[in-house]
Design an enzyme around this catalytic site. Structure first.
Site, PDB file in Angstrom:
ATOM      1  N   GLU A   1      24.060  33.026  13.129  1.00 43.27           N
ATOM      2  CA  GLU A   1      23.430  32.037  12.242  1.00 43.27           C
ATOM      3  C   GLU A   1      24.365  30.856  11.970  1.00 43.27           C
ATOM      4  OE1 GLU A   1      20.452  32.361  12.035  1.00 43.27           O
ATOM      5  OE2 GLU A   1      20.277  34.472  12.521  1.00 43.27           O
ATOM      6  N   GLY A   2      25.131  30.472  12.983  1.00 40.92           N
ATOM      7  CA  GLY A   2      26.103  29.406  12.837  1.00 40.92           C
ATOM      8  C   GLY A   2      27.441  29.984  12.456  1.00 40.92           C
TER       9      GLY A   2
END
Length: 601
Positions: free
Chosen positions: A441-442
Site C-alpha cells: 500500500e505504498g
C-alpha cells in the site's frame, strides 16, 4: 502458545476518553453509535477474534494457501470463519445501512480491524481490500455499477481486490502496461498481467471483483494516462445472478516469508482476448479513483502494524511471566531463580512494546475519528479542518504503525531469547508476518515523501498547524494535572513539538530551494511525527486517567497503568524526537557522499 485477547478495555478508553465517542455519535448518520452500543459491538467482535480467528493463526501459517491448476484453496477453517464473519455483519460495519451495512463510524471500524488482524493477520486482508473497493465504488461508480455490485460486496458475498503492480513497474504505477480497448458498448477489453494481488483467487466467496488499473488507447505516458476498471471473476447478469467466467485467471501464487494463509496472486487478464471490464470513474482519472481505495487501505495497514505489535506483546508478556531464569538484581542475594519479567532489561523491552503499541493504536483511531468528522460534521469549516488532519495523519498511521509492528515483533523474539528463534513458540511468525506491512500500500519511504511533499503544505499548512496547536493544548493540560507523572510529560512533549515545528518549517523551505534535501529528511521526519502524535495522544489519555483516579472512578490499576505508560513513552522514547529533527535537517549531502561504485565493499 499464548491465546489472543482483544484489548477491548484500552480501545474503549481511547474511544471514550481521548476521542469522545459520544460526540462522534452526534454526527449526522452516526446517532445510533452510542457508547453503550459500541461497547457491546466491541465485546462481540472480541469473541469472534479470540475464539474463531485466533485459533486459525498458527494452523493457517503452517498450511498456507495452496495453488493447483489455477485453483487456490485457503487453509483449513478459513472459508468457514469467513462465513461466520459475514453472517455476523462484520464485513459491512462502516457502510450504508440502506445497502445492508452497519453505518458505524470509522473510529469503531478501525478498532475492529485491529482485533481481526491481531487474531490472524492473514485472514482479514480479504475483507480489508473489499472495504477499500466499496469506498471506491461509492465515491466514483455509476448508479448502474453500484446497484450491480455494492450490496453483495458489503454483505461479503463477493470479495474484491486492488490491481496496481506489474512486474516491470513495482511502485512506479505510471509504468504499467495493462491495456484497455473499447468495445463500443460501454465495456472494455482488458489485457495484461498484475502481480502481488492479495486474495486475487480463493475459495471463500462465489465472486471476486477486481479493480484493475489499465491504459486506454492514445493515453499519455505516466500516471496521467491511467484509468480504473471493474473486472469481475464471473460476469453478473442483469438480474444479479452470476453468468459466465470472465477471461482472467490466477497464474500462480507467491511463496512468501509470512502471511502464508493469504494467497498473493499473479493475475493474468485477457489471455484469450475476452476479458471484459467496466470503467470506474472518468477516463484517465484512474489514480484519483484508486487513491480513494488506497487511502483507507493505508490506514487499515497501519492498524495491521498495531495489531501484530499487540499480538507479539501479549505473547512476550505471557512468556516472560512463565520463563524462570536467573534472579532480578534486588533479589539476587536471596539465591534461586525467578521469572524473567522481573529483570530490568526485560521490563524495559516489555514497556517499550506496550508504549509503542498503545501510541500507534491511538494514532490510528484518532486518524479514523478525523475521517468521521471530515465526512459528517455539519459545520463546513470544522469538516474541512478534520479532513485535513486525517490526510496529514494517514501517512503517519501507515508508516509509523507498520514500522512499530516490525520493530515490536522483533523485540518480542528477543524477549523469548533462543526460543524466539524456534518456530514452535510462535514468536517468529509475528516477525515474519509483519515484514510485508512497511512495503505494501505504498512503501514507508513513499509515505514519508507524501507527508513532506504533499501533506505539510496541504491547505497552506493548516493541518500541521492544527496538530501542533492541539499538542500545545495537551501540554497545558499536563501542566495543570495534580499527578506528578502527568506533569512530567509536559517538558518532553514540548521538546518534541518544538522539534517538529522547526523541522517542518525547514523542510517546506527546502522544498522550494533544494527539494532533494527535503526528500532526504522525509523518513526521520515521519518517525518524529509518529513520536509526537503518539506521545500527545498518550498524554491526553494520562490526563483523563489521572482525573478519574483522583475522583475515585473507574478501574484504578488500569488507569494507573495508562499514566505509567504515557510517562514511560514521554521520558524514555519521545526524547528521540530532537535527534530525528536534527537528522531530518541535515540535507542530502551525506546520502550522496560516496559514489555509486564505491558503495560496494
Amino acid at each position: 502458545m499464548s491465546d489472543y485477547a482483544a484489548p477491548v478495555r484500552d480501545m474503549r478508553f481511547v474511544l471514550n476518553h481521548v476521542l469522545d465517542l459520544e460526540d462522534i455519535s452526534r454526527l449526522p448518520g452516526y446517532e445510533h453509535a452510542e457508547p453503550d452500543l459500541v461497547d457491546q459491538i466491541l465485546e462481540e467482535a472480541a469473541k469472534l477474534a479470540n475464539g474463531v480467528l485466533g485459533p486459525l493463526n498458527w494452523t493457517g501459517d503452517q498450511q498456507g494457501a495452496q495453488y493447483e491448476n489455477g485453483v487456490v484453496r485457503t487453509p483449513e477453517g478459513f472459508a468457514n470463519a469467513y462465513r461466520q464473519f459475514c453472517d455476523g455483519g462484520w464485513n459491512g460495519v462502516p457502510f450504508d445501512m440502506e445497502r445492508g451495512g452497519g453505518g458505524l463510524p470509522w473510529a469503531v471500524t478501525i478498532a475492529l480491524t485491529e482485533m481481526w488482524n491481531a487474531a490472524n493477520l492473514a485472514f482479514p486482508l480479504c475483507p480489508l481490500l473489499t472495504q477499500g473497493a466499496i469506498d471506491a465504488l461509492e465515491a466514483h461508480g455509476s448508479d448502474e455499477l453500484k446497484d450491480r455490485y455494492l450490496d453483495r460486496m458489503i454483505s461479503g458475498e463477493w470479495t474484491a481486490t486492488m490491481n496496481l503492480t506489474e512486474p516491470q513497474a513495482g511502485s512506479d504505477v505510471g509504468a504499467l502496461r495493462t491495456r484497455a480497448e473499447p468495445r463500443g458498448d460501454g465495456t472494455w477489453l482488458i489485457k495484461g498481467q498484475k502481480i502481488f494481488i492479495t486474495f486475487g483467487e480463493h475459495d471463500m466467496a462465489e465472486n471476486i471483483i477486481h479493480l484493475v488499473l489499465a491504459r486506454t488507447p492514445d493515453a499519455p505516458a505516466g500516471t496521467r494516462g491511467i484509468s480504473l476498471f471493474v473486472v469481475p471473476k464471473f460476469l453478473v447478469n442483469d438480474d444479479g445472478s452470476l453468468g459466465e467466467r470472465n477471461d482472467l485467471r490466477c497464474a500462480s501464487i507467491e511463496e512468501k516469508i509470512g502471511i502464508h494463509g493469504s494467497p498473493t496472486c499473479v493475475m493474468s487478464y485477457g489471455d484469450n482476448d475476452g476479458c471484459v471490464g467496466w470503467m470506474l470513474g472518468e477516463e484517465m482519472k484512474g489514480m484519483r479513483s484508486m487513491f480513494t481505495m488506497m487511502n483507507n487501505a493505508r490506514l487499515s495497514v497501519g492498524t495491521q502494524g498495531v495489531a501484530v505489535a499487540d499480538r507479539a506483546y501479549q505473547r512476550a508478556v505471557a512468556f516472560a511471566r512463565d520463563r524462570v531464569q536467573g534472579k532480578a538484581i534486588p533479589d539476587a542475594a536471596a539465591g534461586g531463580s525467578g521469572s524473567i519479567i522481573d529483570h530490568a532489561d526485560v521490563r524495559r523491552m516489555l514497556m517499550t512494546m506496550k508504549a509503542y503499541t498503545e501510541a500507534s493504536r491511538a494514532i490510528c483511531l484518532y486518524n479514523a475519528a478525523c475521517l468521521d468528522y471530515g465526512r459528517r460534521h455539519p459545520d463546513a469549516d470544522t469538516a474541512r479542518r478534520r479532513a485535513g488532519l486525517a490526510e496529514l495523519l494517514t501517512p503517519i498511521s501507515k508508516g509509523f504503525g507498520t514500522d512499530i509492528g516490525v520493530e515490536m515483533s522483533s523485540v518480542g523474539v528477543q524477549i523469548h531469547g533462543g526460543m524466539g528463534f524456534v518456530e514452535e513458540t510462535g514468536a517468529g511468525q509475528h516477525y515474519r508476518d509483519s515484514r510485508i506491512l512497511p512495503i505494501y500500500e505504498g512503501t514507508n519511504g513513499i509515505q514519508a515523501m507524501d507527508l513532506v511533499m504533499r501533506k505539510l503544505t496541504l491547505n497552506g499548512g493548516e493541518p500541521i498547524r492544527d496538530l501542533l496547536a492541539e499538542v500545545g493544548e495537551t501540554i497545558a493540560a499536563c501542566g495543570k494535572s495534580d499527578d506528578e507523572r502527568v506533569q512530567a510529560i509536559a517538558e518532553p512533549l514540548e521538546a518534541a513539538r518544538a522539534a517538529a515545528e522547526e523541522t517542518a518549517t525547514w523542510l517546506v523551505e527546502r522544498m522550494g530551494s533544494a527539494a532533494n534535501d527535503a526528500a532526504a529528511g522525509a523518513a526521520p521526519f515521519l518517525r518524529l511525527m509518529g513520536l509526537l502524535a503518539g506521545g500527545d495522544l498518550l498524554a491526553r489519555a494520562a490526563v483523563a486517567a489521572a482525573r478519574q483516579v483522583a475522583a475515585g472512578e473507574g478501574d484504578t490499576p488500569f488507569l494507573t497503568a495508562k499514566v505509567g505508560t504515557a510517562h514511560f513513552f514521554a521520558t524514555q522514547l519521545m526524547p528521540q524526537a530532537g535527534s530525528l529533527g536534527l537528522a531530518a535537517r541535515q540535507g542530502s549531502a551525506a546520502l550522496y557522499a560516496i559514489p555509486d561504485d564505491a558503495l560496494v565493499a
